[in-house]
Scaffold this motif. Structure first.
Motif, mmCIF file in Angstrom:
data_model
loop_
_atom_site.group_PDB
_atom_site.id
_atom_site.type_symbol
_atom_site.label_atom_id
_atom_site.label_comp_id
_atom_site.label_asym_id
_atom_site.label_seq_id
_atom_site.Cartn_x
_atom_site.Cartn_y
_atom_site.Cartn_z
ATOM 1 N N MET A 16 20.856 8.279 -22.195
ATOM 2 C CA MET A 16 21.290 8.102 -20.803
ATOM 3 C C MET A 16 20.079 7.778 -19.921
ATOM 4 N N PRO A 17 20.157 6.748 -19.105
ATOM 5 C CA PRO A 17 19.060 6.449 -18.178
ATOM 6 C C PRO A 17 18.768 7.650 -17.282
ATOM 7 N N GLU A 18 17.511 7.775 -16.886
ATOM 8 C CA GLU A 18 17.136 8.909 -16.054
ATOM 9 C C GLU A 18 16.178 8.501 -14.945
ATOM 10 N N LEU A 19 16.105 9.367 -13.961
ATOM 11 C CA LEU A 19 15.198 9.193 -12.835
ATOM 12 C C LEU A 19 13.915 9.948 -13.158
ATOM 13 N N LEU A 20 12.806 9.214 -13.273
ATOM 14 C CA LEU A 20 11.528 9.829 -13.606
ATOM 15 C C LEU A 20 10.822 10.392 -12.391
ATOM 16 N N ALA A 21 10.946 9.715 -11.255
ATOM 17 C CA ALA A 21 10.229 10.146 -10.056
ATOM 18 C C ALA A 21 10.941 9.646 -8.810
ATOM 19 N N VAL A 22 10.843 10.444 -7.760
ATOM 20 C CA VAL A 22 11.294 10.060 -6.425
ATOM 21 C C VAL A 22 10.044 9.960 -5.554
ATOM 22 N N CYS A 23 9.863 8.815 -4.916
ATOM 23 C CA CYS A 23 8.643 8.564 -4.152
ATOM 24 C C CYS A 23 8.988 8.224 -2.706
ATOM 25 N N ARG A 24 8.158 8.670 -1.820
ATOM 26 C CA ARG A 24 8.300 8.266 -0.418
ATOM 27 C C ARG A 24 6.912 8.152 0.199
ATOM 28 N N VAL A 25 6.844 7.674 1.427
ATOM 29 C CA VAL A 25 5.554 7.331 2.022
ATOM 30 C C VAL A 25 4.646 8.562 2.087
ATOM 31 N N PHE A 26 3.400 8.345 1.666
ATOM 32 C CA PHE A 26 2.384 9.396 1.732
ATOM 33 C C PHE A 26 1.576 9.275 3.014
ATOM 34 N N ALA A 27 1.213 8.042 3.344
ATOM 35 C CA ALA A 27 0.447 7.793 4.562
ATOM 36 C C ALA A 27 0.637 6.345 4.979
ATOM 37 N N LEU A 28 0.591 6.112 6.271
ATOM 38 C CA LEU A 28 0.557 4.751 6.782
ATOM 39 C C LEU A 28 -0.887 4.265 6.711
ATOM 40 N N LEU A 29 -1.080 3.093 6.096
ATOM 41 C CA LEU A 29 -2.424 2.582 5.872
ATOM 42 C C LEU A 29 -2.694 1.351 6.731
ATOM 43 N N PRO A 30 -3.932 1.157 7.157
ATOM 44 C CA PRO A 30 -4.275 -0.085 7.850
ATOM 45 C C PRO A 30 -4.030 -1.274 6.938
ATOM 46 N N ASP A 31 -3.615 -2.385 7.527
ATOM 47 C CA ASP A 31 -3.322 -3.572 6.731
ATOM 48 C C ASP A 31 -3.725 -4.805 7.522
ATOM 49 N N ALA A 32 -4.177 -5.829 6.793
ATOM 50 C CA ALA A 32 -4.653 -7.059 7.443
ATOM 51 C C ALA A 32 -3.524 -7.963 7.915
ATOM 52 N N GLY A 33 -2.279 -7.621 7.608
ATOM 53 C CA GLY A 33 -1.149 -8.442 8.026
ATOM 54 C C GLY A 33 -0.853 -8.319 9.509
ATOM 55 N N THR A 34 0.182 -9.037 9.949
ATOM 56 C CA THR A 34 0.497 -9.099 11.380
ATOM 57 C C THR A 34 0.951 -7.769 11.952
ATOM 58 N N VAL A 35 1.565 -6.911 11.148
ATOM 59 C CA VAL A 35 2.025 -5.611 11.640
ATOM 60 C C VAL A 35 0.861 -4.665 11.871
ATOM 61 N N GLY A 36 -0.180 -4.792 11.039
ATOM 62 C CA GLY A 36 -1.373 -3.970 11.218
ATOM 63 C C GLY A 36 -1.403 -2.698 10.403
ATOM 64 N N ILE A 37 -0.248 -2.248 9.944
ATOM 65 C CA ILE A 37 -0.166 -1.075 9.088
ATOM 66 C C ILE A 37 0.865 -1.341 7.993
ATOM 67 N N THR A 38 0.812 -0.538 6.936
ATOM 68 C CA THR A 38 1.789 -0.659 5.866
ATOM 69 C C THR A 38 2.202 0.731 5.403
#
Length: 220
Positions: A1-23
């Motif tokens: 049976m397929p299973e869920l190995l991990a549930v992940c969510r945002v740890f931190a907002l990081l600076p990003d070079a794109g137009t939004v500025g963060i990711t």
């Protein structure tokens, strides 16, 4: 049976070079059970809401099998959350799920909506591997965006049960391969027509983005 190995969510907002500025692509596994609601997992967030998130991209899933394939390609482990996914599964062909397929995970019901389209933010997250967007596209191992059909909670170790698989049979890989003219992909017109017939007949509810692209492919 397929299973869920991990549930992940945002740890931190990081600076990003794109137009939004963060990711918010810095997703990491969390312990315990997590609520799934129409706009995603509790305490998760998207920074670029013009292109990510919303009802049709509430949750992003990626398979351990595809992650291990990429690990060989990249020369390092693709740990859960590294690709920005919320769910890391095992035993399920996520990138080849049928559009509209439904999964019972914990008490939540999730529905496959569309493939992930790679972007430069994703490339920067991985420290810009050469031609990453093109490589990810050509590999056609996109993972799956999901909508939350029924609210619930889920956690690592849960079974992933496919409770519905639409008869139209068009997979995420079929659509993504056809749309991007990848070698060996099915005919784009056939794939687009199959999806729109299923949508118009009520068999599936296409995301707005996928429906619009399918219609444009047929010159509508």
């Amino acid at each position: 049976m397929p299973e869920l190995l991990a549930v992940c969510r945002v740890f931190a907002l990081l600076p990003d070079a794109g137009t939004v500025g963060i990711t918010a692509i810095d997703k990491r596994p969390v312990d315990g059970r997590v609520k799934a609601r129409p706009y995603g997992l509790f305490a998760d967030v998207q920074a670029d809401r013009a292109n990510h998130g919303g009802l049709d991209q509430a949750v992003y899933a990626y398979s351990q099998e595809d992650a291990e394939w990429w690990g060989e390609e990249l020369g390092h482990e693709v740990t859960p959350g590294l690709f920005g996914e919320n769910l890391r599964t095992r035993g399920l062909e996520v990138s080849r799920a049928v559009v509209g397929e439904q999964w019972r995970v914990g008490s939540a019901l999730l529905e496959v909506t569309q493939p992930r389209v790679p972007c430069q933010t994703f490339a920067r997250r991985l420290d810009s591997p050469p031609r990453w967007v093109r490589r990810f596209t050509q590999a056609n191992r996109t993972g799956a965006y999901l909508r939350v059909v029924e609210n619930g909670d889920l956690g690592a170790g849960d079974e992933v049960e496919v409770v519905r698989r639409p008869a139209h049979g068009v997979t995420l890989a079929d659509w993504f391969g056809a749309y991007n003219r990848l070698d060996g992909a099915p005919d784009l017109a056939d794939v687009a027509k199959g999806l729109l017939v299923a949508h118009d007949g009520g068999e599936v509810r296409l995301s707005d983005e996928l429906r619009e692209r399918a219609e444009k492919s047929l010159g509508r």
